[in-house]
Structure formats: structure tokens, C-alpha cells
Design a protein around this motif. Sequence first.
Motif, PDB file in Angstrom:
ATOM      1  N   GLU A 167       0.827  -1.220   0.000  1.00 26.36           N
ATOM      2  CA  GLU A 167       0.000   0.000   0.000  1.00 26.36           C
ATOM      3  C   GLU A 167       0.851   1.255   0.000  1.00 26.36           C
ATOM      4  OE1 GLU A 167      -3.832  -1.918   2.218  1.00 26.36           O
ATOM      5  OE2 GLU A 167      -2.663  -0.382   3.285  1.00 26.36           O
ATOM      6  N   HIS A 168       1.920   1.235   0.775  1.00 26.03           N
ATOM      7  CA  HIS A 168       2.782   2.407   0.834  1.00 26.03           C
ATOM      8  C   HIS A 168       3.791   2.425  -0.298  1.00 26.03           C
ATOM      9  CE1 HIS A 168       1.730   4.163   4.831  1.00 26.03           C
ATOM     10  NE2 HIS A 168       1.216   2.964   4.995  1.00 26.03           N
ATOM     11  N   GLN A 169       3.766   1.391  -1.159  1.00 25.36           N
ATOM     12  CA  GLN A 169       4.764   1.280  -2.219  1.00 25.36           C
ATOM     13  C   GLN A 169       6.151   1.512  -1.600  1.00 25.36           C
ATOM     14  OE1 GLN A 169       3.744   1.072  -6.203  1.00 25.36           O
ATOM     15  NE2 GLN A 169       2.820  -0.321  -4.742  1.00 25.36           N
ATOM     16  N   ALA A 170       6.385   0.808  -0.490  1.00 18.91           N
ATOM     17  CA  ALA A 170       7.615   1.010   0.286  1.00 18.91           C
ATOM     18  C   ALA A 170       8.739   0.157  -0.280  1.00 18.91           C
ATOM     19  CB  ALA A 170       7.361   0.657   1.749  1.00 18.91           C
ATOM     20  N   VAL A 171       8.990   0.354  -1.567  1.00 21.40           N
ATOM     21  CA  VAL A 171      10.006  -0.444  -2.260  1.00 21.40           C
ATOM     22  C   VAL A 171      10.587   0.430  -3.358  1.00 21.40           C
ATOM     23  CG1 VAL A 171      10.369  -2.422  -3.803  1.00 21.40           C
ATOM     24  CG2 VAL A 171       8.787  -2.640  -1.882  1.00 21.40           C
ATOM     25  N   GLN A 172      11.910   0.470  -3.471  1.00 22.14           N
ATOM     26  CA  GLN A 172      12.481   1.005  -4.710  1.00 22.14           C
ATOM     27  C   GLN A 172      13.101  -0.166  -5.447  1.00 22.14           C
ATOM     28  OE1 GLN A 172      14.132   5.132  -4.704  1.00 22.14           O
ATOM     29  NE2 GLN A 172      13.510   5.033  -2.554  1.00 22.14           N
ATOM     30  N   CYS A 173      14.351  -0.515  -5.203  1.00 18.18           N
ATOM     31  CA  CYS A 173      14.842  -1.704  -5.888  1.00 18.18           C
ATOM     32  C   CYS A 173      14.304  -2.962  -5.213  1.00 18.18           C
ATOM     33  CB  CYS A 173      16.361  -1.713  -5.967  1.00 18.18           C
ATOM     34  SG  CYS A 173      17.209  -2.322  -4.475  1.00 18.18           S
ATOM     35  N   GLY A 174      14.024  -2.847  -3.924  1.00 16.68           N
ATOM     36  CA  GLY A 174      13.369  -3.945  -3.209  1.00 16.68           C
ATOM     37  C   GLY A 174      14.296  -4.994  -2.634  1.00 16.68           C
ATOM     38  N   TYR A 175      15.586  -4.870  -2.882  1.00 22.88           N
ATOM     39  CA  TYR A 175      16.498  -5.948  -2.492  1.00 22.88           C
ATOM     40  C   TYR A 175      16.568  -6.102  -0.970  1.00 22.88           C
ATOM     41  CZ  TYR A 175      20.417  -9.108  -3.377  1.00 22.88           C
ATOM     42  OH  TYR A 175      21.228 -10.212  -3.482  1.00 22.88           O
ATOM     43  N   CYS A 176      16.433  -5.017  -0.248  1.00 21.06           N
ATOM     44  CA  CYS A 176      16.554  -5.044   1.220  1.00 21.06           C
ATOM     45  C   CYS A 176      15.231  -5.383   1.886  1.00 21.06           C
ATOM     46  CB  CYS A 176      17.015  -3.684   1.729  1.00 21.06           C
ATOM     47  SG  CYS A 176      15.727  -2.404   1.670  1.00 21.06           S
ATOM     48  N   ILE A 177      14.155  -5.381   1.126  1.00 19.70           N
ATOM     49  CA  ILE A 177      12.823  -5.320   1.724  1.00 19.70           C
ATOM     50  C   ILE A 177      12.427  -6.588   2.465  1.00 19.70           C
ATOM     51  CG2 ILE A 177      10.370  -5.093   1.176  1.00 19.70           C
ATOM     52  CD1 ILE A 177      11.893  -2.449   1.253  1.00 19.70           C
TER      53      ILE A 177
END
Lengths: 758, 428, 170
Positions: free
Chosen positions: C91-101
Motif C-alpha cells: 500500500e505504501h509502495q515502500a520499495v524502490q529496488c526492493g532488495y533489502c525489503i
Amino acid sequence: MSGHDEHLDERTDEAIDESRRRFMLGSALVVSFSMLPGVKALAQKVIADEGAAVHIGKATQALAGSLKTNPYLDSWIRIDRAGKVTVYTGKVELGTGVRTALLQIAAEELAMAPALITFLTADTGASPDEGLTAGSHTIADSGSALLNASAQVRGLLVDAAAKRFGIRSNVLTVRDSVIKAPDGRSMTYGEAVGLVDLHRMAAPVSPLTNPAAFHVIGTSLPRVDIPRKVTGGVSYVQDMLMPGMVHARVVMPPVYEARLLQANTADVLKMPGVMKVVRNGSMLAVVANGEWQAVQAQRLLAAGSQWSAGRALPDPATVHRDLATLCTQQIEIANTHSATATAVKTLGAKYTKRYMMHGSIGASCALALFKDGAMTVWTHSQGVYPLRDGLAEMLSMPKDSIRCIHVEGSGCYGHNGADDVAAHAALIAREMEGKPVRVQWMREQEHTWDHYTPAMVTEVKASLDAGGNIVDWNYALWSSSHNERIVNAGRLIPAQLLEKPFAPAPSVPMVQPEGGGDRNGIPLYALPNMHVMNNFSPTMPLHTSAMRSLGAHMNVFSIETFMDELAAAAGADPVEFRLRHMQDPRARDAIRLAAEKFGWPRPPRKRNHGVGFAFARYKNLMAYVAIAVEISVVPETGQVILEHAEAAVDAGQIVNPDGIRNQIEGGVIQSASWTLYEELQFDTNRIRSFDWSSYPILRFSAVPRSVKVHLIDRPGTPFLGAAEASMGPTAGALGNAIFDATGKRLRDMPLAGDSLRA
Amino acid sequence: MTRKSGLLAAGGVTIVAALAVALLLMWKPAIAPVSPPAQDAFDARTKLAGARVVALGDCIVCHTAKGGKPFAGGLPLVTPFGTIYATNITPDVKTGIGAWSLEAFTRAMRHGVARDGHLLYPAFPYVHFTRISDDDIAAAYAYLMTREPIDATPPANQLMFPLNFRPLLAFWNVLFLRPGAQPPDASKDVEWNRGKLLVDGLGHCASCHSPLNAIGGEKSGHAFDGGIVDGWEAPALNAPGAAPKPWTKEQLVAYLRTGRASEHGAAAGPMLPVTRDLATVPEADVRSIATYLLSIQKPHAVSGAEATRAASTVGSPEAQRGAMLFAASCAQCHGPAAPMQSIGERPTLAFSTAVNAATPRNAIQMILSGNGWHGEDSMNYMPAFAQIYNDQQIADLASYIRAAYSQRGPWTDVEAAVVKVRKENNAR
Amino acid sequence: MINLTVNGVQHALDIDPSTPLLYALRNDLQLHGAKFGCGLGQCGACTVIVDGEAAFSCLIPVGSIGRKPVRTIEGLGTIEHPGPLQKAFIEHQAVQCGYCIAGMIMRAQALLDRNPRPTERELLEHMEPNLCRCGTHTRILAAIREVAHLQAADAPRENPPLAASPGGAQ
């Protein structure tokens, strides 16, 4: 060095079959221009961003975006008889969200839901060649191409349906790939495509949708890649598993130009699971069945290999002084003259920036498979086509026998180890015929073999008249290359290590208006008597190349903190002073919006708190970013915390608002880390930043309380790239805020630390 | 008057006199509060001098809570007598020392008495600070009074009866406090004297590096023989055989300023923040500290712990378990030719004092807690393993490291030591 | 033979006991959420939950885990049925590359399992071991705050964490 016109010819040759040739002879005029010998003579250099320069033939110069280099509609969009729509881009998803944004563009103009489109990114076996995904060009170049190509494809299909129905095109409607006539007749795209040959060059004019009617472009469509990333699905090249896959690790030299003298191959071969030790000159690798076995074997191989002394590195204490002698090319990029009032006050300043690294969280990785004379490489490289060409030269294989497919890696922020590990994978795969080889660089390799962003020096001198207006502006910068992209095999580090090594192509400066070290070296302000000099070093004491915004981070830092010094000397408010000198109306809007949202000027600050403002238009071509920040300083330790930021952004026609906000927020935080904390550790023997403890970056303890991004919507205007646009302004705003908080004008990055202890 | 009544009278007078003396000792007068000095009341040079004094004294380490503002107090100090919370020494009038005059500040530093007369607990090492010069005290005053005032009240101390009755400290002071500046030794050179003053005064090294007696005073005659603080061994500073390699002056200077030295292990636990402070003071100060410390080395005696290593236990189940743990958890940094050693130039574990110590205490603490992140000053980072491993696994790992890296005999009862250390840590 | 319980499922793996859990998860169990970032316990991309504690899977040999339950991001939910944190991150689109997520989510999950209503300070301190290079921190925190019922970040902090707190023993 291959130009894109050669590719054009190749693609034309291989794409034409007899039936198409007959069709195309019918439009011989258009085609024949592009097949004329000597077309290079008509070529004109257009985009000279990272990588090799791109030559555009006259026939395609009028086309939008990357249609100039890939003019055939079916390079971009293919529709089969079943109606499956596949859209291709030559760009790649780096974590910036462009996969989704480009999909939105295609979906809008193809008048179909995004979920119905199969969207594929760069692959030398299938996609258009759009060079590198870099320089914030993606939406502008690929987006414009897709916008127009999609519209033209839709138009062609609608026209074909209209012709079949015997009615005019403009009474037909399209929704979700179904064309409908008012009388209820309909035709799917799958049916319509049988009536049209999409293998045709795009036209200069497209039946574009009125931006006021956009219902996909301009919405914050949730990114299509995020659900898988938060649930553990296979998303990165690092996640790929293939049947029979083997694991490789490499051993890198301790320093540049060190040669491998001896390796304890025999001992390593005895370790469990080890299949092979690959050595070619100073390129050294071990291959094992299992990943942990490869890691342990690498440890032993690294411990037991002996190297020659290699090249001495520069003394960090003299890096900035040495740039004066190393920069042997002087390129004047601005020299304007106009009459002004008399100068009454002259100020000058000098700024320095140290080497920094990309610091990708996921160390670089690649897979390669060599089978039946063909090499396939799965890579997170930003440029699969240049990589493919480089590999072909390195392996002495025809280009057609090599296929580079982009698969996501972690954020790269420019030229990191992606291409180099791909070269490792190809070299090792060649020794393991038939087996997919996975090569994972270790953390110290990602850190010590990075293509750092160059250390830079800038100097500025400007004068004010009695009214507080700038009457002259003198700016100079010194830097080594920000562009060592793969234009030949020798740019690949493993190729430099081989028994018969390849030499990297010489470093050449990037030209304006994009620029390299001189990116954003020319202020957007209306400054009379402006002189800007780019001092370029063709040699690199440390390996350097492109990192997010290239020279803009340093140039905007210098310009924007100096603007504050001039404002103070003129007795003016920093925002008002900028507006005084800014004529670009969109820039003025961005500056005013950021100031308004921040509540500029602020009431008196709390102790140890300060505010600062900065503005730049990325490359003076792309997105406008104005930003105001509040920081706090802990004088006991010199710690600086970015408390709160308000940014105003004009990116032209917005495709995905949240995507832009995400990129700007991320850029602000990343730039805060660069500007406040980061510097590469090294001495004359070797690079010493080998892990996160020796190259600390911003952690949660220093995260801003809030970063707010306000977008200015400009429907119908060209797309302006935004992903790098906040790096420079953030640095400038931080420098200005530190002055406000402490009275100290800091000009040497990184800014936080000992110089702020009080 | 009879002899008996004379004695009684004398006894009575003595008792009264003793009571009077006791009262005089226990109850100190208040010094009148002052308005906080203006921020510009002190010149830059004095403030800079004060920053140095405060760094040498490590004031910020105790007087700042985890995640709290500098000098605002609140950090719990766990002693055998209960928990004391460090006070707020920012110039806040209500909750800090904003109303303290220089006279009040000096009395606190030299005599352990607060402005309003109450006695301070000797967790605040005034027995050492008493030795420093008036100039240094005045400089520290200037520095502290120009910090940001923070409104923060530390939690109430939790001390066992009767120690929560402060006036009793007067008697402790009689035993252990020798107030007044320390005069130099004319027979020694300037650098040595400066070093002795720094070590005995601001540095208060003996507070940690000496054994304490039952009532928390430094055992006389045992200065620098080593102590335990926060569960870590503070090694003896006068025992040249403690470390596997002798300390050179350059190594000691480097260690004190960076927390690292060639041929020696890394600073950890309570010592690491000390090195952060010493990094900010002039190098000459640290060199003089090193000079003094090297001068107090006792003659080197070969202890039993230095006996050659016992027969190899490489194949034992414990050793194999330890090797497995080391390979996955430690080797990437501590193994042969690991980047931390080859590039980071960290010494091998063989040179670590903790690995070679008589007890496994520090090795266990290191494995349990590592060294946390500290912003950009994180060169000594190490991950913590307390949550990953159980007591037996920590013991296996510690024993493995001892066997693999030390020439000295194995530790005994390692698992019991792990249990004990963990219990102490959890109680703190 | 190494027996592991991962996301409630028991596995028997014939692998070297010194194999770090990270490689067993990714290669032997095809659970790709936990990632290789550094292998040194410095970045947290490999974070999983072992016996209720957030842990660096790159540092834990499989032979040491025994019966302790291991949880990975795959165990929190799927694309069709995401868990609360996963949903919040989407929902928050709390990802850029996402590798750490994936590591971030597991780290946060461990906190919320133990303390469903942490304070802002506890949240920041707890997340410190995990690195994000893209600068997604503010969104990551916003997503976690939502699940933790914490008020928004720009509410005034009572006692903001000191980034380089020199206080006390490590």
C-alpha cells in the motif's frame, strides 16, 4: 566503436523477408533513404549521454524518442492472431519503477488495461536497442517512443477495422483491445492485426490521446513488481536457479595492475564439491557444485594466491591538488557577454568532493550458459547491447551468438560491477560448456572494484552590482571521467586481467548539454558574463565512471551554496535572490512552491537547527527540483540529521505520480548520505573501504522525520526524467542549512563530522 | 572529679566531638544558585580547552542515556549496591546544573558535593577528578555551561539500604578521597607527569582497571591490577604478560585513539566509547598517557596460564562443533586472509588479549554482544550472537577460538562461564 | 542429515552442517526472500526469524539451529493473501529496488511479534541493523507504523533518537 546506424542496417537486413520486401518497396521512398550507402554522412550526433555516442540518420530524426534509433513499430509492439499484445522496451527496471510507468504509457495509448499487456524489458535477442538505462532518459526516450508507437499501432488497427467495416475511423471506439463500431460490430486487435503489417517505420506524427482524457497515465498505478518482491518470489538475477547450475566465485587482484603470480589450485581442487579452478592470466575463479562450497573454496584460493605489487594509488591527501595537473583537457562550455552595471563586490569559493562508491546492497551477480556455440548471459547491466558487444569482442565470438538478457539486480545507481561480473560469468561459462554458471561477487569485491564517482574540485567567482544582482560568473571544475561504459571489451575489468588483456578505450569527456563532470555546470539562472570551464582528466587515479547524476551532485552543491553566499552579500533572502535571477517560468514555479510548502522564510530556529534552500533543473533539460530542508546538528559529535524536507518537482507530463515521489524521496535520502557522511577510504597501497564498517552509509538512526514531495503537473508537455534530479539540490540545501545552524560555511564534502564539532 | 567520671566526661566530649565531626562531614552547606551564564560569557579558547577536558574525562559517556541528548543524564549505572542514574549536567536550571556557579562545580569535582550540599555517589569519580588543575575545572565548566540546556530528570536511584542515605558517603570519602590537585614529580619529565595526571585524574583509568573492595573503593596497593566493569574484564594496565605481544608506545597510542592497534585486539564494551573521546583530544595527550602507562609495568612474570597448549583436541565433538560455528559465523572476517585482515589490516585473533586472557569472560562478552553501529564511526563493528546461539554453542565457539588461536592452555568450565555472564548481563 | 523447520514445514537436507542458513534457504529450499548482501552480518538483507528473534541467516550454520523454528518472508503471506506487513508495504509502495525489503519486513515482524505497539524510538533502534541504499527508509517506517498503530512520523518527537549516541557501554 559501433554506432546505432549500423544496428539499424543490421536489423533491417535480418528483419526483411521477401514478402515484406515487396511491401516495403511500395513505400520505397521512406525505406530507401535508410538503405542509402553513405547514410553516415547525413548522420548527426544527437544524444551523447553515457556510453557511446548515438548517430541518428536523417530519415528518423523527426521521430519521437527512441523511435529515432528503432523506428519500426513492431520492434516495440507485437500482436499475435490470438490477440496477445507484447510490448518491448530497450530500457530496464533498476528499481525506479519504469517498468510500470512505461507499461502505463503503452496501455494508455493502446487503450487496454495494463494487466492485459505482456511487457518485456531489454534483451538483445528481442528488444529494441536503447543503449543504456541511465541519465534519467527512460521516460523521455522510451516513454516517448512507446507513447507514439502505441498510438500509431492503435491508429493503424482502428483504420484497418474502419476500412473493413466501410466506415470512418473516427466513429470507432477502442477499449481493452476491442475495436467497436456504433452499430455494434467489433473487431479484436488479434483480428485487426491480420489486416495490418506492423513492420513499418513509425510516422513523425501520431494520433495521440488528449492528455485531458488520460486515465492510466497520470495515475499512481501500483508497481507491478512490488507484490512479488515483498512475498519472496523470484525477482532478481540473484534468485535465478537453473537445472544443472553451478556456482562460481572469483578472486580479484589486491589492487589495479597486480598480476597473478601463483595460485594454490591443487589445494583448492581437493575441496569438496569443487569442479574447476579457472585461470586465464590474472583472471582467477573457482567453480563448485554448491554455493557454500564455492564460498569456502574462494576463501582458500584467495588466501593462497600470490600477486605482484600492482600500481600505487594516489595519496588521498593530494587527490584534489593533483587534479590540477591531471586535467589536461580544457573545455569551455559557456562564454557569454553582456553589458551590466558595475561590479561592487566580488566573492569566490572553492569546493571539494571525495571519491564515493555506488554501494549497491546486493553485490553484483550474473548467470551465463555456453551451449552449442551460443552464449546466453542473464545480467543486471544497465546496457545489455553494449555489454553484448563487449563480450563478443572479449570472447572473439560473433555478436549474433551472444544474447544478453536483463534480469533485475539491486539498485545500481550507475556503473557498478554488473557488467564486470557478467564478463566473469561468460568467461567461466565458456570453460563449463553446457552448464549454467552463476557468479556472485563478494562484498569486498563490490566495494573495492567499484567504478567510483570521481573526486572533484570546483571553483567559482562572481560579482554583484550595487543593486545586489550578479553581473559576472566564473566557474571551473576538475574531474576525471564519469563515463567508462562498455564501449569495447577493454572496459570490462575481467577482460583487462586476461593473459591477452584488452585495453580500455581512452576516456573522453561527455559533451554538453548532457555533460559528465560538467553536468549542471552551467547554472539555469540568467547570468550575464558567464564563463564555465570543464577541466577534464583523461586518466583516472582510481577507476571511475557514472554515478547517479554524475557531476551534477557536485556542481549543484557548489552553485547553490555559492548562491546563498551571494545572497547574503547582497543582503537578500536566499529564495528571493534566486527568483531575482531566474527567468525560466517553470523553475520559478518550482522554487515558489517549495518555499511555500516549507513555510519560507522560517521563524527563528531552535538552537542547533538550521534551514536551507536549493534549486536545479537536472542537466538544464530534465526535471526541475526545488527543495527546502531543516537540519539539526549535534555539536558534541558533529552529527547532522536531516529533519524535514519539502521538495517541489516539475517532471513534465507525469506518468506515475507516486513513482516520481518515490524516486525523489529516495534521492533526497541517498544524497543526504553522500553529502553528509560518505568518502572512500584508501591509501597508496590499496582501497581500504571493503565493507560497510569501512564505508558507512545512512542508517535508520539518521533517517529524516519527513520528506514531502509536491508535484507540478504539466499535462501534454514532454516527459522530463526525474530519478537523478534531487541529488544536487539536496546537497546544496544541506550545505546552506548547515551554515544557518552553525555559521560555518562548509565547502568540502562530506560535511558532517569533525568540522562541525563545537 | 573521679577518674571514672573524668573518663566518662572525656568519652562524652569525644562522642559529642565525633558527632560534630560526623555532622560536619555528612552535611555540607548549599552554595547559592546563580543565573546560568550567558552563552557568550566564555571565549572560544576556553570552550575548546573545556571540550578537551570533558573528552579526557569521558563525561559524555556516563552522562548521556542511550538515545538521549548529550549530557542530559539518565544512563543507568549498575553497581553491586544497586542502580544509580547519571545526572543531567546540561545547563538547564531546573533539572541540570544551570544554577551552579564555578565554585559549586569545583566543589563537586574536588569533593563530590552537589550545589545544594548533598553528597554525590562515587560512581562519579571525583576521587580522581579532584587531582586536576583549577584551569581545567574552569574550562570544563565553560564547556558544559555552553551546551544546549535539556529539561530531563533522571529516574530515581535504586540503591539498597542504607546506601540510599547519602550522608553516609562522608565516611566513604574519609577512607578514599584525598582531595586536591596533584603536584608533578620533579624527577620525571613533562610528558610522564602529564600522563600521570591524565591517568590518575581526568582519565580515572583506575576506576575500571583496578579491583574494588567490598564497599566500592579501589583496593589500595592494587591500582591498575585489573577490574570488572559492566561484565567486561578491564585488563591489568601494569601487566606486560597479559597481551600475547608486548605493547609498543605507538600501538598503545593508536589503540587509545582508534580502538584498534596492530598486533592487538579491538576495543569493545565500555572501553570503546573511551577511545571515541580520546580520538578528539590532541595526540600529545594520548602519547603522554601511553608514556605513563608503559612506565608502570610490573616485572614480567610467567604465569601458569602461559603454559604451552594442552594436547590438541581437534577431533573432539566440541571442537568440531566449534569449527562448524566458526566457519559460518566468524571466518568471513576472522579467518585466514579474510578481507578484514588483508584489506582492513586487522590483526589475527592470535594477538587478541581477550582470546589469551586467563578467563574467557571478555571473549564470551564479545561473542554475545559484538560492537554495535555508531553512525560513521563504525570501524569496530561486529555482529552480536547472543540471540543466535545457546550457552553450549557460545562455549564451543569460545573454546574453539582459544584452541585455534592461543598458545596458552584451554579455558575450563567455559559453559558455566557463559551461563554466568549471560545471567549478569540480563540482570543489568 | 540436517533437519530444519521452516515456515512450519520440516525439511531434511543432506548438506554440510556449516552451511549458512541463507544458502540452504535459497538453494536447497528455493526460498528466495532472504538475500545475500554482504555475508558479514552488516546489512540485514538476509534477515529471517529464528526462534522468534530477527537473525542474520548469512551467519548461522544450519547445523546449529536444531529444532528452533525458522520463519522467512514466504511464511508471512503470498501475493494473493499477503500478511499485514506485506500488505502495508504494498500500500505504501515502500520499495524502490526492493532488495533489502524482505529483510526489513522480517526484522519488523520480529519486533511486532514481541511488542505489537512499539514506541517510535524502539522502532528506529530495532531497525538499525538493516541497510537500505535506495533511501526507502521513510516509506518502510510508514508501512511498519501502520501495522504497529504508531502515529505518523512528523508528529513531534518527545525524545528523538541520537544518531551517534555515545552514551554507555555497547
